[in-house]
Structure formats: C-alpha cells, structure tokens
Motif scaffolding. Structure first.
Motif, PDB file in Angstrom:
ATOM      1  N   PRO A   6       0.803  -1.236   0.000  1.00 28.06           N
ATOM      2  CA  PRO A   6       0.000   0.000   0.000  1.00 28.06           C
ATOM      3  C   PRO A   6       0.825   1.270   0.000  1.00 28.06           C
ATOM      4  CG  PRO A   6      -0.069  -1.069   2.152  1.00 28.06           C
ATOM      5  CD  PRO A   6       0.581  -2.032   1.209  1.00 28.06           C
ATOM      6  N   TRP A   7       2.066   1.216   0.481  1.00 30.20           N
ATOM      7  CA  TRP A   7       2.892   2.433   0.518  1.00 30.20           C
ATOM      8  C   TRP A   7       3.164   2.978  -0.866  1.00 30.20           C
ATOM      9  CZ3 TRP A   7       7.628   2.248  -1.906  1.00 30.20           C
ATOM     10  CH2 TRP A   7       8.118   0.981  -2.208  1.00 30.20           C
ATOM     11  N   LEU A   8       3.091   2.114  -1.890  1.00 29.97           N
ATOM     12  CA  LEU A   8       3.322   2.586  -3.261  1.00 29.97           C
ATOM     13  C   LEU A   8       2.193   3.499  -3.741  1.00 29.97           C
ATOM     14  CD1 LEU A   8       4.741  -0.644  -4.943  1.00 29.97           C
ATOM     15  CD2 LEU A   8       5.986   1.447  -4.377  1.00 29.97           C
ATOM     16  N   LEU A   9       1.055   3.458  -3.057  1.00 28.09           N
ATOM     17  CA  LEU A   9      -0.056   4.335  -3.431  1.00 28.09           C
ATOM     18  C   LEU A   9       0.263   5.803  -3.158  1.00 28.09           C
ATOM     19  CD1 LEU A   9      -3.100   2.252  -2.120  1.00 28.09           C
ATOM     20  CD2 LEU A   9      -2.330   2.500  -4.486  1.00 28.09           C
ATOM     21  N   LEU A  10       1.332   6.045  -2.409  1.00 29.68           N
ATOM     22  CA  LEU A  10       1.760   7.431  -2.193  1.00 29.68           C
ATOM     23  C   LEU A  10       2.104   8.109  -3.509  1.00 29.68           C
ATOM     24  CD1 LEU A  10       3.990   6.970   0.984  1.00 29.68           C
ATOM     25  CD2 LEU A  10       1.725   8.020   0.868  1.00 29.68           C
ATOM     26  N   GLY A  11       2.390   7.291  -4.516  1.00 29.08           N
ATOM     27  CA  GLY A  11       2.675   7.853  -5.840  1.00 29.08           C
ATOM     28  C   GLY A  11       1.503   8.623  -6.411  1.00 29.08           C
ATOM     29  N   LEU A  12       0.293   8.319  -5.925  1.00 25.52           N
ATOM     30  CA  LEU A  12      -0.890   9.043  -6.397  1.00 25.52           C
ATOM     31  C   LEU A  12      -0.840  10.522  -6.009  1.00 25.52           C
ATOM     32  CD1 LEU A  12      -3.646   6.405  -5.561  1.00 25.52           C
ATOM     33  CD2 LEU A  12      -2.767   6.980  -7.825  1.00 25.52           C
ATOM     34  N   LEU A  13      -0.037  10.827  -4.986  1.00 26.53           N
ATOM     35  CA  LEU A  13       0.076  12.228  -4.566  1.00 26.53           C
ATOM     36  C   LEU A  13       0.755  13.084  -5.625  1.00 26.53           C
ATOM     37  CD1 LEU A  13       1.126  11.688  -0.837  1.00 26.53           C
ATOM     38  CD2 LEU A  13      -1.143  12.274  -1.728  1.00 26.53           C
ATOM     39  N   LEU A  14       1.447  12.447  -6.565  1.00 23.35           N
ATOM     40  CA  LEU A  14       2.094  13.201  -7.638  1.00 23.35           C
ATOM     41  C   LEU A  14       1.082  13.768  -8.626  1.00 23.35           C
ATOM     42  CD1 LEU A  14       5.103  10.837  -8.452  1.00 23.35           C
ATOM     43  CD2 LEU A  14       5.180  13.007  -7.199  1.00 23.35           C
ATOM     44  N   LEU A  15      -0.075  13.127  -8.733  1.00 18.15           N
ATOM     45  CA  LEU A  15      -1.046  13.553  -9.737  1.00 18.15           C
ATOM     46  C   LEU A  15      -1.554  14.978  -9.513  1.00 18.15           C
ATOM     47  CD1 LEU A  15      -3.080  10.254 -10.264  1.00 18.15           C
ATOM     48  CD2 LEU A  15      -1.223  11.195 -11.647  1.00 18.15           C
ATOM     49  N   PRO A  16      -1.868  15.392  -8.272  1.00 15.97           N
ATOM     50  CA  PRO A  16      -2.281  16.793  -8.099  1.00 15.97           C
ATOM     51  C   PRO A  16      -1.194  17.794  -8.514  1.00 15.97           C
ATOM     52  CG  PRO A  16      -2.900  15.506  -6.193  1.00 15.97           C
ATOM     53  CD  PRO A  16      -2.034  14.630  -7.030  1.00 15.97           C
ATOM     54  N   PHE A  17       0.083  17.455  -8.267  1.00 17.08           N
ATOM     55  CA  PHE A  17       1.171  18.341  -8.673  1.00 17.08           C
ATOM     56  C   PHE A  17       1.285  18.409 -10.194  1.00 17.08           C
ATOM     57  CE2 PHE A  17       2.451  17.167  -4.358  1.00 17.08           C
ATOM     58  CZ  PHE A  17       2.689  18.423  -3.814  1.00 17.08           C
ATOM     59  N   LEU A  18       1.054  17.245 -10.859  1.00 17.77           N
ATOM     60  CA  LEU A  18       1.066  17.249 -12.320  1.00 17.77           C
ATOM     61  C   LEU A  18      -0.082  18.094 -12.869  1.00 17.77           C
ATOM     62  CD1 LEU A  18       1.884  13.491 -13.073  1.00 17.77           C
ATOM     63  CD2 LEU A  18       3.411  15.464 -13.323  1.00 17.77           C
ATOM     64  N   ALA A  19      -1.240  17.999 -12.228  1.00 18.96           N
ATOM     65  CA  ALA A  19      -2.378  18.810 -12.660  1.00 18.96           C
ATOM     66  C   ALA A  19      -2.077  20.300 -12.475  1.00 18.96           C
ATOM     67  CB  ALA A  19      -3.628  18.412 -11.868  1.00 18.96           C
ATOM     68  N   TRP A  20      -1.451  20.640 -11.358  1.00 18.07           N
ATOM     69  CA  TRP A  20      -1.096  22.042 -11.104  1.00 18.07           C
ATOM     70  C   TRP A  20      -0.087  22.526 -12.146  1.00 18.07           C
ATOM     71  CZ3 TRP A  20       3.758  24.046  -9.870  1.00 18.07           C
ATOM     72  CH2 TRP A  20       3.770  25.406  -9.519  1.00 18.07           C
ATOM     73  N   ALA A  21       0.903  21.692 -12.476  1.00 13.67           N
ATOM     74  CA  ALA A  21       1.901  22.069 -13.473  1.00 13.67           C
ATOM     75  C   ALA A  21       1.255  22.245 -14.847  1.00 13.67           C
ATOM     76  CB  ALA A  21       2.999  21.008 -13.539  1.00 13.67           C
ATOM     77  N   TYR A  22       0.299  21.361 -15.149  1.00 13.11           N
ATOM     78  CA  TYR A  22      -0.385  21.465 -16.443  1.00 13.11           C
ATOM     79  C   TYR A  22      -1.213  22.756 -16.515  1.00 13.11           C
ATOM     80  CZ  TYR A  22      -3.593  20.399 -20.273  1.00 13.11           C
ATOM     81  OH  TYR A  22      -4.324  20.452 -21.419  1.00 13.11           O
ATOM     82  N   ALA A  23      -1.912  23.078 -15.419  1.00 16.41           N
ATOM     83  CA  ALA A  23      -2.719  24.301 -15.399  1.00 16.41           C
ATOM     84  C   ALA A  23      -1.829  25.540 -15.545  1.00 16.41           C
ATOM     85  CB  ALA A  23      -3.525  24.361 -14.103  1.00 16.41           C
ATOM     86  N   ALA A  24      -0.666  25.514 -14.883  1.00 15.25           N
ATOM     87  CA  ALA A  24       0.251  26.640 -14.993  1.00 15.25           C
ATOM     88  C   ALA A  24       0.761  26.783 -16.421  1.00 15.25           C
ATOM     89  CB  ALA A  24       1.410  26.460 -14.018  1.00 15.25           C
ATOM     90  N   ALA A  25       1.058  25.652 -17.074  1.00 16.80           N
ATOM     91  CA  ALA A  25       1.541  25.686 -18.455  1.00 16.80           C
ATOM     92  C   ALA A  25       0.458  26.222 -19.386  1.00 16.80           C
ATOM     93  CB  ALA A  25       1.982  24.292 -18.884  1.00 16.80           C
ATOM     94  N   GLU A  26      -0.787  25.830 -19.140  1.00 15.28           N
ATOM     95  CA  GLU A  26      -1.891  26.321 -19.953  1.00 15.28           C
ATOM     96  C   GLU A  26      -2.060  27.829 -19.798  1.00 15.28           C
ATOM     97  OE1 GLU A  26      -4.584  24.845 -22.122  1.00 15.28           O
ATOM     98  OE2 GLU A  26      -2.633  23.898 -22.399  1.00 15.28           O
ATOM     99  N   LYS A  27      -1.866  28.308 -18.580  1.00 13.60           N
ATOM    100  CA  LYS A  27      -1.993  29.738 -18.330  1.00 13.60           C
ATOM    101  C   LYS A  27      -0.913  30.512 -19.072  1.00 13.60           C
ATOM    102  CE  LYS A  27      -2.586  32.980 -14.499  1.00 13.60           C
ATOM    103  NZ  LYS A  27      -2.604  33.121 -13.023  1.00 13.60           N
ATOM    104  N   ARG A  28       0.312  29.971 -19.046  1.00 13.72           N
ATOM    105  CA  ARG A  28       1.405  30.629 -19.786  1.00 13.72           C
ATOM    106  C   ARG A  28       1.148  30.588 -21.282  1.00 13.72           C
ATOM    107  NH1 ARG A  28       4.527  27.823 -15.921  1.00 13.72           N
ATOM    108  NH2 ARG A  28       4.998  26.191 -17.460  1.00 13.72           N
ATOM    109  N   ARG A  29       0.578  29.481 -21.779  1.00 12.73           N
ATOM    110  CA  ARG A  29       0.292  29.375 -23.214  1.00 12.73           C
ATOM    111  C   ARG A  29      -0.723  30.423 -23.648  1.00 12.73           C
ATOM    112  NH1 ARG A  29      -3.471  27.766 -26.330  1.00 12.73           N
ATOM    113  NH2 ARG A  29      -4.765  27.162 -24.544  1.00 12.73           N
ATOM    114  N   ARG A  30      -1.771  30.605 -22.830  1.00 13.63           N
ATOM    115  CA  ARG A  30      -2.786  31.591 -23.179  1.00 13.63           C
ATOM    116  C   ARG A  30      -2.202  33.016 -23.178  1.00 13.63           C
ATOM    117  NH1 ARG A  30      -6.092  28.139 -20.028  1.00 13.63           N
ATOM    118  NH2 ARG A  30      -5.773  29.456 -18.186  1.00 13.63           N
ATOM    119  N   ARG A  31      -1.315  33.275 -22.216  1.00 15.91           N
ATOM    120  CA  ARG A  31      -0.690  34.597 -22.185  1.00 15.91           C
ATOM    121  C   ARG A  31       0.184  34.814 -23.415  1.00 15.91           C
ATOM    122  NH1 ARG A  31       1.389  34.932 -15.886  1.00 15.91           N
ATOM    123  NH2 ARG A  31      -0.654  35.366 -14.932  1.00 15.91           N
ATOM    124  N   ALA A  32       0.893  33.758 -23.819  1.00 13.53           N
ATOM    125  CA  ALA A  32       1.747  33.881 -25.002  1.00 13.53           C
ATOM    126  C   ALA A  32       0.907  34.105 -26.249  1.00 13.53           C
ATOM    127  CB  ALA A  32       2.599  32.612 -25.160  1.00 13.53           C
TER     128      ALA A  32
END
Length: 308
Positions: A6-32
C-alpha cells in the motif's frame, strides 16, 4: 479491496502536482497567445480552438498513470471459493415434537426434504456427516462425499420420538468435526424445534466450538403456535438456538414454513462450505492502464496529429 504494497499508493500524490503544473503551463500558453495576436484579430489568426478536446487525451493519460500506480501496489480482492477438504456436520432433531404439522406436511418431513436440498447445494468435494438426536444423540454417518449414503442414513434414523438432547447432539457433532483434523475447516448445522430436555447444557459446548474455530449454524423449526395431535404446545426454542450460534461464532435462522426452511438451507449450502480467499487483480489494473493509454494516444492522434 486491499493492497499488498500500500505504501506505493503514495505515488498518487504526484497527480495533483502534475495537474497544477499542467494548469500553470496552460496559463502561460494563453498569455503567449494573447501577446502574439491582439484580441481583435485573434479569431482570424486562430480560427478554431480545440476546447475540451485539448485536455481529454491528457486526462485519460493521468487515469492510466493512476491505474499503473495501483497495479504496482498489487491490489487484491476477497472472493468466496469452495473450502478444500471442508467438513460439515448436519445435526437433525427427531424428537416427538417434530411430528407437529404447523410446518407442512410435518416438521420432520420438511426437515428431511430441506436437508436433502442442502446436500445438493454443498460443493461436491466437501464432506458431510450426519448426527440425529431425540433424548439421545447418535452419529449415523461419518463425514463423506457420498450424498446418497448420507441421505439414506438420515431417512432411516429420522422417526419422531422422545425428548431433545441438544447439548449431547452438539458434543457428538463437535467430536465428529474435530476428527477431520485441526487444519480442516469445519462447521456444524443444527436443526431443532424445541428446548433441550435431556443431556448436557448446549451452551458450554458452543463455547468449546468457538475455541476450536468450528461455528454452529442453528435453524429453529416451527411456529410459536405449533401443537402436537394431543394438543400439547411445542414452540421452537429460538432463544437458546440464537445463543448457541452467537457463542460459537455461527449464525441463527428461524424457519416457520417449508419455503422459509428451504431458503435457509439454500443460503447455508452456498455459504457454510465456502471460504474467503484473496485474489490478486494486478493484471486487471495494468490492463486498464494500457487501454486508457491507447485511448489517450488514439484521441490525440485523431485530433492533433500527435501522440500526446
């Protein structure tokens, strides 16, 4: 569902950070994009926007990653399977009160018919023994997989007579179950219609069964208004049978008519001889992840001419 790692399920915590990074990239794309073309002419420069389709392939990819992380944690579920080499002892009351007709055509006939139906539901590899009792208890068949032999033994022995020695019947049944070996899963199914009038107290026997890990499933047969042909009242002793089941780790049932008795035995036949066994479903998670990745890639290729 459980996980072996079950400790490997901690990897799921990376998904919110990936979503945040994707949202930030989308915001920069729209500004560009806004900096590249003034709002007044942006419609002609970029006439069509992909909208939700832009995010769909990546969403499926994220789900695939989540499924892969779940697969790495080695998920497993519990399923019911026939207990190999299990032993069940069928203990049946044939005291004089079993002649009552409140359960048609009589309590005894209904008990025999339901008992035979029960044997038909128990997996073939499970051994079943037979004990009958009135004011004394008698082992009529040692545990066997020969259903016909057991049915014949019960039919020959089940004649209404005498009182009720529930405790003695449980003691004989418990000894029969123990003779199968400590590592063999065992259970006792007790059918009775009255309070014990002879022999030992059944409750200490139920406590002993609990210590040995042999649950007792009790069936109280009859109605509170049941009487013998001479008018004597013979209500089932549901309280004692409930106590026996509870103290042994089993379950108690009440059957007031033939259909109810058949339903109880059908339930017992499919459950008493079954055990919970863990089954790993890692392959299912991995297969689901592969399907999601293929879907994400297919959508991206169709809409944007690239993999992801």
């Amino acid at each position: 569902m459980t996980f072996q790692s079950p400790w490997l399920l901690l990897g799921l915590l990376l998904l919110p950070f990936l979503a945040w990074a994707y949202a930030a990239a989308e915001k920069r794309r729209r500004r560009a994009a806004a900096a590249f073309a003034a709002p007044a002419v942006s419609a002609s420069v970029v006439p069509r926007r992909p909208g939700w389709r832009r995010h769909a392939p990546l969403a499926f990819a994220w789900l695939a990653v989540a499924a892969l992380i779940g697969a790495l944690a080695r998920p497993q579920v519990s399923i019911a399977v026939p207990a190999e080499q299990a032993t069940i002892v069928l203990a049946m009351d044939h005291s004089g009160s079993m002649a009552a007709t409140d359960v048609a055509p009589s309590r005894l006939t209904a008990a025999l018919d339901a008992g035979e139906a029960f044997l038909g539901k128990v997996p073939k590899q499970v051994r079943v023994g037979g004990v009958v009792f009135d004011n004394v208890a008698e082992a009529v068949q040692s545990p066997t997989t020969d259903r016909a032999e057991l049915k014949a033994a019960l039919r020959d022995a089940m004649k209404p007579s005498g009182g009720t020695a529930t405790g003695d019947a449980l003691a004989v049944s418990l000894e029969m179950a123990r003779s199968s070996g400590k590592k063999v899963p065992s259970a006792i199914v007790l059918l009775s219609d009255g309070k014990e009038t002879h022999g030992r107290d059944p409750l200490p026997v139920a406590d002993e069964a609990k210590k040995l890990g042999i649950p007792i499933y009790t069936v109280a047969l009859g109605t509170a208004s049941g009487t013998l042909p001479n008018g004597d009242a013979v209500p089932p002793d549901t309280t004692t049978l409930q106590d026996i089941a509870t103290r042994s780790g089993g379950e108690a049932f009440t059957a007031s008519d033939t259909s109810a008795l058949s339903a109880v035995y059908k339930k017992l036949g499919s459950e008493v001889a079954m055990k919970k066994q863990p089954r790993e479903v890692t392959a299912g998670f991995a297969g689901g992840a592969a399907i999601l990745l293929l879907l994400a890639s297919a959508l991206s290729l169709r809409w944007f001419r690239r993999l992801l």
